[in-house]
Each structure stands twice: as C-alpha cells, then as structure tokens.
Design a protein around this motif. Sequence first.
Motif, PDB file in Angstrom:
ATOM      1  N   GLY A  73       0.788  -1.222   0.000  1.00 47.24           N
ATOM      2  CA  GLY A  73       0.000   0.000   0.000  1.00 47.24           C
ATOM      3  C   GLY A  73       0.816   1.265   0.000  1.00 47.24           C
ATOM      4  O   GLY A  73       0.276   2.336   0.216  1.00 47.24           O
ATOM      5  N   LEU A  74       2.144   1.164  -0.241  1.00 49.02           N
ATOM      6  CA  LEU A  74       2.947   2.385  -0.282  1.00 49.02           C
ATOM      7  C   LEU A  74       2.560   3.239  -1.475  1.00 49.02           C
ATOM      8  O   LEU A  74       2.418   4.456  -1.377  1.00 49.02           O
ATOM      9  N   VAL A  75       2.333   2.568  -2.617  1.00 51.70           N
ATOM     10  CA  VAL A  75       2.041   3.326  -3.834  1.00 51.70           C
ATOM     11  C   VAL A  75       0.672   3.983  -3.758  1.00 51.70           C
ATOM     12  O   VAL A  75       0.490   5.118  -4.194  1.00 51.70           O
ATOM     13  N   SER A  76      -0.269   3.277  -3.119  1.00 48.09           N
ATOM     14  CA  SER A  76      -1.614   3.843  -3.092  1.00 48.09           C
ATOM     15  C   SER A  76      -1.688   5.059  -2.177  1.00 48.09           C
ATOM     16  O   SER A  76      -2.573   5.891  -2.344  1.00 48.09           O
ATOM     17  N   TYR A  77      -0.767   5.160  -1.204  1.00 48.30           N
ATOM     18  CA  TYR A  77      -0.780   6.326  -0.328  1.00 48.30           C
ATOM     19  C   TYR A  77       0.116   7.441  -0.835  1.00 48.30           C
ATOM     20  O   TYR A  77       0.175   8.498  -0.231  1.00 48.30           O
ATOM     21  N   LEU A  78       0.849   7.193  -1.938  1.00 48.69           N
ATOM     22  CA  LEU A  78       1.820   8.178  -2.409  1.00 48.69           C
ATOM     23  C   LEU A  78       1.196   9.537  -2.732  1.00 48.69           C
ATOM     24  O   LEU A  78       1.761  10.563  -2.341  1.00 48.69           O
ATOM     25  N   PRO A  79       0.035   9.592  -3.402  1.00 53.74           N
ATOM     26  CA  PRO A  79      -0.563  10.913  -3.644  1.00 53.74           C
ATOM     27  C   PRO A  79      -0.839  11.684  -2.368  1.00 53.74           C
ATOM     28  O   PRO A  79      -0.560  12.883  -2.286  1.00 53.74           O
ATOM     29  N   PHE A  80      -1.338  10.966  -1.332  1.00 56.35           N
ATOM     30  CA  PHE A  80      -1.591  11.643  -0.056  1.00 56.35           C
ATOM     31  C   PHE A  80      -0.300  12.216   0.510  1.00 56.35           C
ATOM     32  O   PHE A  80      -0.265  13.352   0.978  1.00 56.35           O
ATOM     33  N   GLY A  81       0.772  11.407   0.433  1.00 53.55           N
ATOM     34  CA  GLY A  81       2.059  11.869   0.957  1.00 53.55           C
ATOM     35  C   GLY A  81       2.543  13.104   0.228  1.00 53.55           C
ATOM     36  O   GLY A  81       2.977  14.078   0.859  1.00 53.55           O
ATOM     37  N   LEU A  82       2.431  13.089  -1.106  1.00 49.82           N
ATOM     38  CA  LEU A  82       2.892  14.250  -1.876  1.00 49.82           C
ATOM     39  C   LEU A  82       2.059  15.478  -1.569  1.00 49.82           C
ATOM     40  O   LEU A  82       2.587  16.584  -1.427  1.00 49.82           O
ATOM     41  N   ILE A  83       0.739  15.280  -1.426  1.00 47.93           N
ATOM     42  CA  ILE A  83      -0.124  16.422  -1.110  1.00 47.93           C
ATOM     43  C   ILE A  83       0.267  17.016   0.237  1.00 47.93           C
ATOM     44  O   ILE A  83       0.375  18.241   0.396  1.00 47.93           O
ATOM     45  N   ILE A  84       0.529  16.124   1.205  1.00 50.72           N
ATOM     46  CA  ILE A  84       0.905  16.621   2.540  1.00 50.72           C
ATOM     47  C   ILE A  84       2.229  17.376   2.471  1.00 50.72           C
ATOM     48  O   ILE A  84       2.359  18.484   3.021  1.00 50.72           O
ATOM     49  N   ILE A  85       3.207  16.818   1.741  1.00 50.92           N
ATOM     50  CA  ILE A  85       4.507  17.496   1.613  1.00 50.92           C
ATOM     51  C   ILE A  85       4.315  18.882   1.009  1.00 50.92           C
ATOM     52  O   ILE A  85       4.782  19.892   1.559  1.00 50.92           O
ATOM     53  N   ILE A  86       3.600  18.955  -0.112  1.00 50.16           N
ATOM     54  CA  ILE A  86       3.473  20.242  -0.804  1.00 50.16           C
ATOM     55  C   ILE A  86       2.713  21.245   0.057  1.00 50.16           C
ATOM     56  O   ILE A  86       3.104  22.403   0.190  1.00 50.16           O
ATOM     57  N   PHE A  87       1.666  20.766   0.705  1.00 47.73           N
ATOM     58  CA  PHE A  87       0.850  21.663   1.519  1.00 47.73           C
ATOM     59  C   PHE A  87       1.652  22.246   2.670  1.00 47.73           C
ATOM     60  O   PHE A  87       1.700  23.471   2.877  1.00 47.73           O
ATOM     61  N   ILE A  88       2.344  21.364   3.422  1.00 49.67           N
ATOM     62  CA  ILE A  88       3.109  21.846   4.580  1.00 49.67           C
ATOM     63  C   ILE A  88       4.236  22.763   4.128  1.00 49.67           C
ATOM     64  O   ILE A  88       4.508  23.793   4.750  1.00 49.67           O
ATOM     65  N   MET A  89       4.875  22.410   2.987  1.00 48.38           N
ATOM     66  CA  MET A  89       6.004  23.245   2.560  1.00 48.38           C
ATOM     67  C   MET A  89       5.540  24.627   2.133  1.00 48.38           C
ATOM     68  O   MET A  89       6.165  25.630   2.504  1.00 48.38           O
ATOM     69  N   ILE A  90       4.430  24.692   1.396  1.00 45.04           N
ATOM     70  CA  ILE A  90       3.941  26.022   0.992  1.00 45.04           C
ATOM     71  C   ILE A  90       3.592  26.851   2.227  1.00 45.04           C
ATOM     72  O   ILE A  90       3.980  28.017   2.369  1.00 45.04           O
ATOM     73  N   MET A  91       2.910  26.185   3.177  1.00 43.43           N
ATOM     74  CA  MET A  91       2.509  26.888   4.395  1.00 43.43           C
ATOM     75  C   MET A  91       3.728  27.401   5.151  1.00 43.43           C
ATOM     76  O   MET A  91       3.787  28.583   5.545  1.00 43.43           O
ATOM     77  N   LEU A  92       4.737  26.538   5.298  1.00 45.11           N
ATOM     78  CA  LEU A  92       5.897  26.938   6.092  1.00 45.11           C
ATOM     79  C   LEU A  92       6.763  27.954   5.360  1.00 45.11           C
ATOM     80  O   LEU A  92       7.374  28.804   5.999  1.00 45.11           O
ATOM     81  N   PHE A  93       6.805  27.870   4.010  1.00 48.80           N
ATOM     82  CA  PHE A  93       7.598  28.861   3.289  1.00 48.80           C
ATOM     83  C   PHE A  93       7.030  30.257   3.495  1.00 48.80           C
ATOM     84  O   PHE A  93       7.764  31.229   3.619  1.00 48.80           O
ATOM     85  N   TYR A  94       5.710  30.352   3.551  1.00 53.01           N
ATOM     86  CA  TYR A  94       5.134  31.672   3.801  1.00 53.01           C
ATOM     87  C   TYR A  94       5.477  32.168   5.193  1.00 53.01           C
ATOM     88  O   TYR A  94       5.705  33.348   5.413  1.00 53.01           O
TER      89      TYR A  94
END
Lengths: 208, 101
Positions: free
Chosen positions: A90-111
Amino acid sequence: MITNILTQIIFYIFALGVIGSALMVVSAKNPVQGVLSLVLCFVAMAGIWILLHAEFLALILIVVYVGAVMTLFLFVVMTLNLDRSQLKRGLVSYLPFGLIIIIFIMIMLFYVVGPAHFGLAAYAAPTAQPANYSNVAALGTTLYSEEVYPFEIAGALLLVAMIAAITLAYRGRRNRKQVKIASQLAVCREDRIKLIGLPSEKKHEDTP
Amino acid sequence: MIALSNYLILSAVLFAISIAGLVLNRKNLISILMCIELLLLAVNTNFIAFADYLNNNLGEVFVFFVLTVAAAEAAIGLAIVITIYRNSHTITTEDLDNLKG
C-alpha cells in the motif's frame, strides 16, 4: 569574503545530504537501509549544527544518537525477521496523499518562515564569538545553574525509561532450579489430591 | 552570510518529509519510529538556529531535553516493538488488532 562563500557551500552540501538521506529513509525498501540512511541524515545534520555554533550538541547528536540509539534500531531491525513485502504494502496507493501533505506543509511553512520574515534584514547574522569562547562551558553554566531542576527531572526520566524498557523486554530466566514460592503457596488441595468415590462391591454369597 | 530563513526552511522541508513518511509508512512500526526521530531532529534544528541568531543558549538547553526525551521514547518504543513481535510474530500495524478498537 572567501569564508562567506565557503560557509554557504558547506551549508548547501550538508543540507542536500540531510534532505536526500531523509527521502531515502522514507522510501527505503529494506529497513536496514532505512536505518543507515537515518544515520547519514543525523551526521549531516550534525554538520549543520556545527555551522550554527552548537558544537556540543552536534557531538552529542553523533555520539548518543548515531552511536547508541541508531545502533539500538539496527539491532532491533536485524533481530526481527521482517517480511519485506508485507511491510511495503500500500505504499504506492498512499503516495498521492504523501505528496499532497509534503506540498501543503512546505507552501505553508515557506510563507511563515521564508526570507520575508526571517531574512538577514530581520535577523542579522550572529557576530563571531571571541577565541576563548567555549560552547560547552556556556551550555554547562546555563544547564547547571538556571536549569538544574529540569536537568534532574530529565535524569529521573531516563531512569524510568530504562526500568520500563527492561521490564517490557525481560522474560524472566528459563531452566533455573529455583523454588517458586508463590506457585507453591498457591497450590490448593484439589490440585494434588483427587478423591474418587468408588462404590463398594457386595460379596456375592450365592456364587460357589 | 547564511540567513536564519535558510535554516528554518531546511528544517521545514525535513519536517514535511517526515510527516509524509508517517503517512506513507504507517504499516511498519519501525518506520514510524524512525520518522518520529526525523521530526524531532527538524524541531531541534529550529531551536538551535534561533538560539544562535538570538544569542541565547536556552534554546540549546531545550534541545538537550528534547534529545533526552527522544532517546527514552526510542528505547521504550523498541521494547514495545520487540514485545509485540514476540507475542504475535508481526509488527505490521493492520495485523495488530487484538484490542478491536
């Protein structure tokens, strides 16, 4: 000027090491490989901490973390007979969630922590300490004077953690010829003696 | 010179990677423990960066305590993992449903 460029080069090399090895920890197929990547990540982060003038903590990170905690992880991973295919289901099936979380947190923290608020204009680079400045002495002075009570609590916490870990993993000794008093006292009469009521036989007098 | 925001962004990236690792690797107890270690490392880097740029070494003292707690957490977590493996021969989180929660 040359020191400045050198510092920047060292910072970016160590930062790339930290992020690359962190990605390897997250995506490692083999748990042993994951633990070794984590060791690499800690070592690279220790370099960053030395750039931040926290020499004592950087050495503690290497000695305690890489030397003790990561070795403990490595021992446990090697002791357990893990089924690798089972672990990565199930690593591949959760990959989109992981990427979304990474991008979301990074955008938030960069601001929040970006150069707009924490750049060199807002926080000037720290001035160089005098040559006889000792990070260990400064840290020790604070730790043993102002923070001595939390320090003792931390010691007690380590003691409790040690007792808890031993209690959790200790199974008691096997094949020891020792009297178990508790089990002897717990014996009751019904365990040892069984009284069977046999019907008494009658003597047949009419038989020859 | 390196700005404070560089260190903060580095630790933010590390934090995001380890949060994503918690989501991705949630089948494996040992991977979860390793991701928590990475998370604490990112937080510690924030503390040390602020301690250096504000010239106040209380932040470094706090990192000292965080390292203590993280070491205790790793020791107890691994002891729990060993006990679970001994009892049920698996550390996959979806097989650990004895409590029926």
